[in-house]
Design a protein around this motif. Structure first.
Motif, mmCIF file in Angstrom:
data_model
loop_
_atom_site.group_PDB
_atom_site.id
_atom_site.type_symbol
_atom_site.label_atom_id
_atom_site.label_comp_id
_atom_site.label_asym_id
_atom_site.label_seq_id
_atom_site.Cartn_x
_atom_site.Cartn_y
_atom_site.Cartn_z
ATOM 1 N N ARG A 158 5.125 33.117 7.634
ATOM 2 C CA ARG A 158 4.654 32.012 7.789
ATOM 3 C C ARG A 158 4.855 30.922 6.890
ATOM 4 O O ARG A 158 4.446 31.637 5.420
ATOM 5 C CB ARG A 158 2.495 32.337 7.495
ATOM 6 N N HIS A 204 -2.797 39.778 12.198
ATOM 7 C CA HIS A 204 -2.384 39.275 13.652
ATOM 8 C C HIS A 204 -3.224 37.737 14.005
ATOM 9 O O HIS A 204 -4.624 37.955 12.981
ATOM 10 C CB HIS A 204 -2.062 39.615 15.159
ATOM 11 N N ASP A 223 5.459 35.491 15.221
ATOM 12 C CA ASP A 223 5.081 36.303 15.070
ATOM 13 C C ASP A 223 5.669 37.254 15.394
ATOM 14 O O ASP A 223 5.550 39.326 15.259
ATOM 15 C CB ASP A 223 3.638 36.317 15.987
ATOM 16 N N SER A 264 1.831 42.695 7.770
ATOM 17 C CA SER A 264 2.608 40.883 8.020
ATOM 18 C C SER A 264 3.422 41.020 7.107
ATOM 19 O O SER A 264 3.556 40.983 6.077
ATOM 20 C CB SER A 264 1.665 40.104 8.278
ATOM 21 N N ALA A 303 -3.198 30.328 16.157
ATOM 22 C CA ALA A 303 -3.353 30.014 14.457
ATOM 23 C C ALA A 303 -2.928 28.965 14.790
ATOM 24 O O ALA A 303 -3.183 28.240 13.328
ATOM 25 C CB ALA A 303 -1.362 30.247 14.793
ATOM 26 N N ARG A 358 4.292 30.820 16.690
ATOM 27 C CA ARG A 358 2.627 30.330 17.548
ATOM 28 C C ARG A 358 2.004 28.831 16.314
ATOM 29 O O ARG A 358 1.189 28.978 17.017
ATOM 30 C CB ARG A 358 2.427 31.762 17.020
ATOM 31 N N HIS A 374 2.227 43.172 2.039
ATOM 32 C CA HIS A 374 1.731 41.892 2.841
ATOM 33 C C HIS A 374 2.645 41.205 1.659
ATOM 34 O O HIS A 374 2.097 41.214 0.679
ATOM 35 C CB HIS A 374 1.362 41.649 3.088
ATOM 36 N N ASN A 379 6.648 38.918 18.344
ATOM 37 C CA ASN A 379 6.048 39.294 19.032
ATOM 38 C C ASN A 379 7.000 38.903 20.970
ATOM 39 O O ASN A 379 6.618 40.388 21.406
ATOM 40 C CB ASN A 379 5.114 39.384 19.229
ATOM 41 N N TYR A 434 4.641 29.728 12.055
ATOM 42 C CA TYR A 434 4.194 30.983 11.493
ATOM 43 C C TYR A 434 4.928 31.817 12.648
ATOM 44 O O TYR A 434 4.867 31.966 14.261
ATOM 45 C CB TYR A 434 2.915 31.060 12.187
ATOM 46 N N ARG A 485 1.414 44.540 16.273
ATOM 47 C CA ARG A 485 0.078 44.550 15.648
ATOM 48 C C ARG A 485 0.300 45.095 14.159
ATOM 49 O O ARG A 485 -1.597 45.632 14.538
ATOM 50 C CB ARG A 485 -1.382 44.581 16.536
ATOM 51 N N ASP A 515 7.646 41.653 10.653
ATOM 52 C CA ASP A 515 6.466 41.055 10.620
ATOM 53 C C ASP A 515 5.722 40.072 10.766
ATOM 54 O O ASP A 515 5.051 40.624 9.121
ATOM 55 C CB ASP A 515 5.912 42.712 11.670
ATOM 56 N N GLU A 516 5.573 39.010 11.008
ATOM 57 C CA GLU A 516 4.409 38.515 10.815
ATOM 58 C C GLU A 516 5.745 37.621 9.562
ATOM 59 O O GLU A 516 5.660 37.886 7.983
ATOM 60 C CB GLU A 516 3.437 38.377 10.314
#
Length: 170
Positions: free
Chosen positions: A98, A114, A132, A170, A118, A143, A43, A134, A130, A166, A95-96
């Motif tokens: 923000r 996750h 994600d 992230s 949000a 999101r 991250h 997914n 955001y 998940r 992945d993720e």
């Protein structure tokens, strides 16, 4: 790896030594080598203080601090942001993603998870975007509830889209 738009607004890249290079409103700073670890899930966060200084975090811990007076106006006024740039294509997994409008003191509470709801972070903590990643195909859904959806360009058919993740990082 490139994220942003250009050096005159916001541009984040990584060089061959693993240093993250950040340009905001024409001011460029970079982390020491080895900040970005190729081939590993981590991250990464960049935090801009009210004085304009930048702190760089990996997995919730501060890696480096750069004293500068970068102006946040350029970021605030951006109409679009890209993940993958013509001169710095995205060649890794993500992945993720923000983007926050203010220095979020609760970053460590959400950095490696996750965010199921949000929208609760939009008003108090000013979450702008955001992703994600997914969904199983199509464009990227924001999101946060702010409808800053992303458009996938330069991809093949939806067969190359992401699956549910998940993951811890992230």
């Amino acid at each position: 790896m490139g994220i942003g738009k250009d050096e005159n607004s916001l541009k984040i890249t990584v060089n061959a030594s693993g240093a993250m290079v950040v340009s905001i409103n024409g001011t460029t700073v970079k982390t020491p080598a080895g900040f970005v670890e190729a081939g590993q899930w981590n991250h990464y966060a960049i935090r801009r203080s009210t004085t304009g200084a930048l702190s760089f975090y990996r997995n919730g811990e501060r890696f480096s601090y750069v004293s500068t007076s970068v102006n946040k106006k350029a970021i605030k006024d951006m109409a679009e942001i890209s993940i993958g740039l013509p001169d710095a294509p995205m060649t890794g997994g993500i992945d993720e993603f923000r983007l926050w409008a203010s220095d979020f003191s609760g970053l460590n509470n959400v950095c490696n998870q996750h965010m199921d709801d949000a929208s609760t972070y939009v008003d108090n903590n000013r979450l702008i975007v955001y992703f994600d990643f997914n969904q199983t195909g199509g464009d990227v859904i924001d999101r946060s509830g702010n409808s800053n959806h992303g458009v996938r360009t330069g991809f093949g058919p939806d067969g190359d889209a992401w699956g549910l993740s998940r993951g811890v990082f992230s």
